[in-house]
Structure formats: structure tokens, C-alpha cells
Design a protein around this motif. Structure first.
Motif, short mmCIF file in Angstrom:
data_model
loop_
_atom_site.label_atom_id
_atom_site.label_comp_id
_atom_site.label_asym_id
_atom_site.label_seq_id
_atom_site.Cartn_x
_atom_site.Cartn_y
_atom_site.Cartn_z
N LYS A 181 -8.45 4.39 -46.62
CA LYS A 181 -7.34 4.46 -48.00
C LYS A 181 -7.63 3.48 -49.00
O LYS A 181 -6.75 3.26 -49.76
CB LYS A 181 -6.06 4.58 -47.18
N ASP A 210 -4.95 0.69 -49.24
CA ASP A 210 -3.66 0.93 -49.75
C ASP A 210 -2.74 0.82 -48.35
O ASP A 210 -3.00 1.30 -47.40
CB ASP A 210 -3.52 2.69 -49.90
N SER A 213 0.17 4.48 -48.34
CA SER A 213 -0.45 5.69 -49.12
C SER A 213 0.34 7.06 -49.13
O SER A 213 -0.17 8.16 -49.42
CB SER A 213 -1.59 6.04 -48.24
N SER A 238 0.27 8.58 -52.27
CA SER A 238 -1.03 8.22 -53.25
C SER A 238 -1.79 9.29 -53.29
O SER A 238 -3.02 9.20 -54.04
CB SER A 238 -1.93 6.96 -52.37
N PHE A 269 -6.73 8.61 -52.55
CA PHE A 269 -6.72 7.64 -51.41
C PHE A 269 -6.56 8.01 -50.08
O PHE A 269 -7.04 7.27 -48.88
CB PHE A 269 -5.74 6.44 -51.80
N ASN A 270 -6.06 9.34 -49.73
CA ASN A 270 -5.67 9.73 -48.34
C ASN A 270 -6.96 10.51 -47.89
O ASN A 270 -6.98 11.08 -46.90
CB ASN A 270 -4.41 10.52 -48.26
N PRO A 318 -5.72 0.52 -55.06
CA PRO A 318 -4.76 1.35 -54.75
C PRO A 318 -3.60 1.21 -55.69
O PRO A 318 -3.47 0.13 -56.13
CB PRO A 318 -4.39 1.06 -53.38
#
Length: 288
Positions: free
Chosen positions: A11, A14, A17, A20, A24-25, A41
Motif C-alpha cells: 500500500k 499508507d 487506505s 485510497s 494504493f490498494n 499516500p
């Protein structure tokens, strides 16, 4: 288990998340990347640490390669297999936990960064017919640690078979000294030791399983008797110290089970389970 922890999911640092998005995931089920270094992030709970995060995320040496991710996925399967190997890892009541689980290495003299836990099957109901005791050692230190406890003296502990056959060469160096009651585990490593019942008792359990199959109508009398004879011979040769002949008997047992499956005289799933049980006994004999 958190989604992606078996894939080294990053991530990109982050801390939260939830909002997000996929940027990012993202999870890469091809095991090629873990989404490291895709950007700073979102501000939220991260902005105060951007100064620390930025150089880390920009460092290509911190990005795992595909082989690292594949290894992690394999090792994760090891731990799932260990959890599945004993009901002692899946205690369902507070009473069971209180009666069976003990944490050692406690108090003012404890070794820092080391957790030692035992789970016993020697009290109350027998939950695991194959194991009398399980010892879990979590070493968070950089260096190997040894822990000695009088409760461990003379126990016949061995490294869990899954770990003994693991791709992780480090955990395989974990050891146990029965005379001293000392477990030694490498740095940054979790090791699981088990005290197994005698192999002859394990053979008896397999015979009992087949008898139940016969009583349930899953196995013919003649087939049950022949397979039982092979296991009885295996046990007899072991008691006489003739391990090589015992191994031969178990191999014949496995071939006969496979033939019964091929001839449609035994369900394939049942046959596979019997062979798996016999192979577990074989492994123990070969490693004695």
C-alpha cells in the motif's frame, strides 16, 4: 489474515487506505509486484510522515522481486497448513485456553523480544490424537535466542514437519535440546515444535480409522483385513528395529490403497487420506 499479506502487499506505506482507492490498494495476483513506490499516500494520516516516506518509496532496493513474493506466498501456505494440522491451534472456549495454553519467558527476568507458548493436549479432552504438546517460539530479535525451561526437559519435541520440509532454510536451523529443556530459534523467526505420539500409536490410529471405514460400509472386509495386516506387520518390524522392512510394508500398503481406488472399491478421497496418513508415518520412520 489481512488481504494481500501473503503477497507482501505494501500500500506504499499508507497507514489507512480505506479511502485510497485501487491505486494504493492494488493486489497483483501474478506475484510480479507488491505496489511499492507508486506515490506518496494520501494526506489524511500520512502527511506528517511524508518526509520519512518519500526517500523510502523512491528506493528501488526496497522493492521486492517476483521471487520474493512467490516465496512469501509459499511460506504463508506453510503457516496455514500448520494451523490446520492440530485442533490445539483452534481452541474454541476460554476454559480450553486457560487449561491448555501457557506463556513462558515471563516476569522481570524474561528475555526481551521472545515469546514462548506451549499448548498441551495432556489435560481434559484429547483434541489432537497425534500431538501431546506444541511449543511455539517467536523470536523478534536480530540474533538467535535460546530459552530453557524445566517444563521442557525430556520432552520429545521435533520441528513441525511442515517447517522441516519448508522452503525457509532459516527456520530449519531451529533446534531443541531435550536434556537441557532448551529451544533455540534464529533471529526474526517463528518456530513450532511438536511432541508427537509414538509412531506405533500413530499406526494404531490408522488401523482404527480403517475399521471405522469398514463399519461405515466404505471398505470391504477382505480389503480392510489385508490393509490392516500390512500395518500390523509395519508395527511389528518397527518394534524389532527393522525400519527398512517396515518402510517396505507401508509402501505396499500405499500401492494396495491406490489399486483399490483404481478398481472402484474405495472412494478416491478416502484413498488419498489413507495414503497421506501412511506417508506421514513413513516420514517419521525415515527421519528417526
Amino acid at each position: 489474515m489481512h488481504a494481500g499479506s501473503d503477497l507482501l502487499r505494501s500500500k506504499s506505506l499508507d497507514r489507512d487506505s480505506f479511502n485510497s482507492g485501487d491505486w494504493f490498494n492494488r493486489l497483483d495476483f501474478t506475484y510480479q509486484a507488491n505496489n511499492w513506490g507508486v506515490g506518496l499516500p494520501v494526506a489524511g494520516k500520512n502527511q506528517d510522515n511524508w518526509g520519512i516516506m518519500a526517500p523510502l518509496l523512491a528506493n528501488p532496493d526496497l522493492m521486492p522481486e517476483a521471487g520474493d513474493i512467490e516465496l512469501m506466498a509459499a511460506l504463508y501456505q506453510d503457516w496455514l497448513a500448520i494451523r490446520d494440522s492440530s485442533e490445539l491451534f483452534r481452541l474454541e472456549t476460554a476454559v480450553d485456553v486457560q487449561e491448555r495454553v501457557v506463556f513462558h519467558n515471563v516476569g522481570t527476568a524474561q528475555l526481551p523480544g521472545l515469546i514462548v507458548m506451549t499448548i498441551s493436549d495432556e489435560t481434559a479432552t484429547d483434541l489432537d490424537p497425534l500431538h501431546e504438546m506444541i511449543v511455539v517460539v517467536i523470536n523478534a530479535n536480530d540474533e538467535a535466542q535460546s530459552f530453557t525451561d524445566a517444563d521442557l526437559v525430556d520432552l520429545e519435541l521435533v520441528l513441525h514437519p511442515v517447517l522441516a520440509d519448508s522452503l525457509d532454510a532459516v527456520v530449519k536451523t531451529s533446534s531443541f535440546d531435550a536434556a537441557a529443556g532448551t529451544v533455540t530459534v534464529p533471529g526474526r523467526t517463528t518456530a513450532v515444535f511438536v511432541e508427537q505420539i509414538p509412531v506405533t500409536e500413530q499406526i494404531d490410529l490408522l488401523i482404527d480409522k480403517m475399521e471405522q471405514l469398514y463399519q461405515d460400509g466404505e471398505m470391504r472386509w477382505a480389503d480392510y483385513r489385508l490393509l490392516k495386516l500390512r500395518l500390523q506387520l509395519t508395527k511389528r518390524f518397527l518394534e524389532r528395529g527393522r525400519e527398512h522392512v517396515a518402510i517396505r510394508q507401508l509402501n505396499i500398503f500405499n500401492r494396495h490403497v491406490n489399486l483399490l481406488v483404481r478398481w472402484d472399491r474405495l472412494d478416491a478421497a478416502i484413498g488419498a487420506e489413507l495414503v497421506e496418513d501412511a506417508n506421514a508415518i513413513l516420514d517419521r520412520i525415515k527421519n528417526q
